[in-house]
Each structure stands twice: as structure tokens, then as C-alpha cells.
Scaffold this motif. Structure first.
Motif, mmCIF file in Angstrom:
data_model
loop_
_atom_site.group_PDB
_atom_site.id
_atom_site.type_symbol
_atom_site.label_atom_id
_atom_site.label_comp_id
_atom_site.label_asym_id
_atom_site.label_seq_id
_atom_site.Cartn_x
_atom_site.Cartn_y
_atom_site.Cartn_z
ATOM 1 N N HIS A 1 33.590 47.504 27.970
ATOM 2 C CA HIS A 1 34.719 47.275 29.590
ATOM 3 C C HIS A 1 33.371 46.466 30.479
ATOM 4 O O HIS A 1 33.501 47.695 31.015
ATOM 5 N N PRO A 2 33.635 45.703 30.886
ATOM 6 C CA PRO A 2 32.633 45.013 31.857
ATOM 7 C C PRO A 2 33.143 45.448 33.521
ATOM 8 O O PRO A 2 33.283 43.890 34.157
ATOM 9 N N ALA A 3 33.598 46.417 33.559
ATOM 10 C CA ALA A 3 34.707 46.469 35.138
ATOM 11 C C ALA A 3 34.222 48.094 35.169
ATOM 12 O O ALA A 3 34.356 48.933 33.546
ATOM 13 N N TYR A 4 34.424 48.748 36.164
ATOM 14 C CA TYR A 4 35.057 50.124 36.687
ATOM 15 C C TYR A 4 36.175 50.967 36.507
ATOM 16 O O TYR A 4 37.394 50.692 37.709
ATOM 17 N N LEU A 5 37.141 50.609 34.767
ATOM 18 C CA LEU A 5 37.724 51.155 34.938
ATOM 19 C C LEU A 5 38.274 52.215 35.888
ATOM 20 O O LEU A 5 37.501 53.089 35.467
ATOM 21 N N GLN B 1 30.971 46.034 44.315
ATOM 22 C CA GLN B 1 30.634 46.893 43.282
ATOM 23 C C GLN B 1 32.234 46.624 42.216
ATOM 24 O O GLN B 1 32.747 46.347 42.716
ATOM 25 N N THR B 2 30.896 46.552 41.162
ATOM 26 C CA THR B 2 31.625 46.366 39.806
ATOM 27 C C THR B 2 31.264 47.389 39.022
ATOM 28 O O THR B 2 31.444 49.027 39.621
ATOM 29 N N GLY B 3 31.332 47.323 37.637
ATOM 30 C CA GLY B 3 30.612 48.743 36.189
ATOM 31 C C GLY B 3 30.449 48.297 35.315
ATOM 32 O O GLY B 3 31.229 47.317 34.675
ATOM 33 N N ALA B 4 30.556 48.918 34.326
ATOM 34 C CA ALA B 4 30.816 48.962 32.951
ATOM 35 C C ALA B 4 31.726 50.401 32.870
ATOM 36 O O ALA B 4 31.428 51.555 33.780
ATOM 37 N N SER B 5 32.262 50.134 31.843
ATOM 38 C CA SER B 5 33.080 51.520 30.947
ATOM 39 C C SER B 5 33.565 51.368 30.057
ATOM 40 O O SER B 5 32.541 50.638 28.964
ATOM 41 N N VAL B 6 32.760 53.106 29.258
ATOM 42 C CA VAL B 6 33.248 52.482 27.496
ATOM 43 C C VAL B 6 34.913 53.355 27.475
ATOM 44 O O VAL B 6 35.151 55.060 28.405
ATOM 45 N N GLY C 1 25.885 35.770 46.287
ATOM 46 C CA GLY C 1 25.271 34.241 45.399
ATOM 47 C C GLY C 1 25.308 34.802 44.096
ATOM 48 O O GLY C 1 25.230 34.015 43.033
ATOM 49 N N ASP C 2 26.112 35.892 43.229
ATOM 50 C CA ASP C 2 25.990 36.158 41.864
ATOM 51 C C ASP C 2 27.448 34.643 41.130
ATOM 52 O O ASP C 2 28.290 34.910 42.482
ATOM 53 N N THR C 3 27.170 34.879 40.286
ATOM 54 C CA THR C 3 28.016 34.098 39.353
ATOM 55 C C THR C 3 28.622 34.979 38.716
ATOM 56 O O THR C 3 28.619 35.785 38.380
ATOM 57 N N GLU C 4 29.602 34.085 37.930
ATOM 58 C CA GLU C 4 30.143 35.395 36.781
ATOM 59 C C GLU C 4 28.809 35.966 35.406
ATOM 60 O O GLU C 4 29.368 36.706 34.813
ATOM 61 N N ASP C 5 28.148 34.688 35.225
ATOM 62 C CA ASP C 5 27.049 34.554 34.536
ATOM 63 C C ASP C 5 25.749 35.912 34.416
ATOM 64 O O ASP C 5 25.731 36.986 34.040
ATOM 65 N N THR C 6 25.124 35.636 35.852
ATOM 66 C CA THR C 6 24.853 36.766 36.024
ATOM 67 C C THR C 6 25.255 37.865 36.800
ATOM 68 O O THR C 6 24.102 39.051 37.267
ATOM 69 N N LEU C 7 26.718 38.260 36.857
ATOM 70 C CA LEU C 7 26.917 39.746 37.297
ATOM 71 C C LEU C 7 27.000 39.785 35.555
ATOM 72 O O LEU C 7 26.730 41.596 35.904
ATOM 73 N N HIS C 8 27.557 39.321 34.604
ATOM 74 C CA HIS C 8 27.373 39.382 33.389
ATOM 75 C C HIS C 8 26.608 39.964 32.897
ATOM 76 O O HIS C 8 26.703 40.965 32.882
ATOM 77 N N GLU C 9 25.714 39.360 33.736
ATOM 78 C CA GLU C 9 24.255 39.621 32.435
ATOM 79 C C GLU C 9 23.246 41.349 33.252
ATOM 80 O O GLU C 9 22.570 41.255 32.116
ATOM 81 N N ARG C 10 23.511 41.219 34.582
ATOM 82 C CA ARG C 10 23.089 42.467 34.924
ATOM 83 C C ARG C 10 24.240 43.330 34.808
ATOM 84 O O ARG C 10 23.371 44.586 34.467
ATOM 85 N N ILE C 11 25.531 43.806 34.162
ATOM 86 C CA ILE C 11 26.204 44.560 33.794
ATOM 87 C C ILE C 11 25.925 44.454 31.951
ATOM 88 O O ILE C 11 26.185 46.554 31.748
#
Length: 197
Positions: A108-112, A131-136, A159-169
């Protein structure tokens, strides 16, 4: 050797990373099947690695339960030790979760438990999160509510967009997933005991 079935809906970038990891003889897991709920472009990754694939079209079934029953039959045919949801954009029916629990994991592309659901990246931006994050996680009957197996923070940049942030996650998600599957295969990570907040 841990046998893994992966379920996808889209391009399968996490699937590709897992297939590449499993291609290393030292990695303790093998992908035995890839399934999708539609004619997903990510199925090409399975073909490239010689892994059998199947489609159980969600719209080809009258109910989510009927779809889940057919998906369950396909999974029973390959008897995986672990099921990985890798961008599968469907909630599994409770009967299917019960049949395989706790041997289903999801990225999941967030810090649950922050920002659960289908729009975790968009929701983090809308909330003005720094900040957000990634979780398994282990899949349960809720929406991204199962025990957390691994997670890591990712900063939200100006300046993050949904696409740029998701690409880093995404690279963080892939790395966490590959490590979680390795640790499960090595009996270093009990599936029943995630650190549920």
C-alpha cells in the motif's frame, strides 16, 4: 522454497521487481502463477519470465463472491504458500480471505494506518502531509487494516503531484515487498504476528 502467486490489476511494476528477485537462485521464493482481474498489461511480465498466468475477469461474474469463488479455484490449482496482492484493485471476498488467511499480503502506498483505501497518495497530498510512506500488510476483511509486516516513511516534497510522489513511493514499496517475501520464506517473519497499531 516458498511458492508465491501474485494477483494484479495493472502494469505490475511490483510484480516485475518480485520476478526479478525470484530469478536469483539465492532468493528463497518462486513465483508459480500470476493472476489478474482483467486483461492487465502486467501479465506480460509473467510471460517474459515463463510464469503461468490467468485472468478471472471481475466483470465476467455476477457478484464479487462468484468472482472470488473462481479466483479461489485458480489459486487452489497452484497451491501457493503465499498470495501477494500487487496492485490488485479489488477487495477479496471474505470467504476467499478466510480460506487463505493469513497467507495473503498486500502493498500500500502510504504509512498505514494513515491514508488507507484506493487513493492513498492523493489523500496524503490533500491532507497536506509532510510525509507519507509505503507499507506491506497481511490482508484481512477490512480496507488496509491488517497487521503491518513492514513500512517506511517517504517525504512529501514541495511541488509534489500525485504522480511524482507515487513514483518515489514505488521503489520503496518494491524493496519492502521483496524483503517481506524473503523473510517469510526464511521463517524470519511470522505472518500471524504483524505489529498492528
Amino acid at each position: 522454497m516458498l511458492s508465491v502467486a501474485v494477483l494484479i490489476s495493472g502494469t505490475g511494476s511490483n510484480l516485475r521487481a518480485l520476478l526479478e528477485a525470484a530469478d536469483d537462485p539465492a532468493y528463497p521464493a518462486r513465483i508459480v502463477a500470476v493472476g489478474a482481474d482483467r486483461d492487465a498489461s502486467g501479465l506480460a511480465h509473467a510471460e517474459a519470465f515463463g510464469v503461468p498466468s490467468f485472468v478471472v475477469g471481475y466483470r465476467d461474474h455476477p457478484t464479487r463472491e462468484a468472482w472470488g469463488e473462481e479466483l479461489g479455484r485458480r489459486l487452489d490449482a497452484v497451491q501457493p504458500d503465499l498470495i501477494v496482492l500487487s496492485g490488485l484493485m479489488r477487495l477479496l471476498p471474505p470467504a476467499l480471505v478466510a480460506r487463505w488467511a493469513p497467507r495473503i499480503v498486500n502493498t500500500h502506498p502510504a504509512y498505514l494506518p494513515e491514508f488507507p483505501g484506493a487513493h492513498g497518495v492523493r489523500d496524503a497530498l490533500a491532507a497536506g502531509a509532510a510525509q507519507t510512506g509505503a507499507s506491506v500488510i497481511v490482508v484481512d476483511d477490512g480496507v488496509d487494516t491488517g497487521p503491518i509486516l513492514a513500512q517506511e516513511r517517504v517525504p512529501v516534497l514541495p511541488g509534489d503531484t500525485e504522480d511524482t510522489l507515487h513514483e518515489r513511493i514505488k521503489p520503496v514499496e518494491r524493496r519492502l515487498l521483496i524483503d517481506v517475501v524473503r523473510r517469510i520464506a526464511a521463517d524470519e517473519l511470522p505472518l500471524a504476528g504483524g505489529a498492528h497499531p
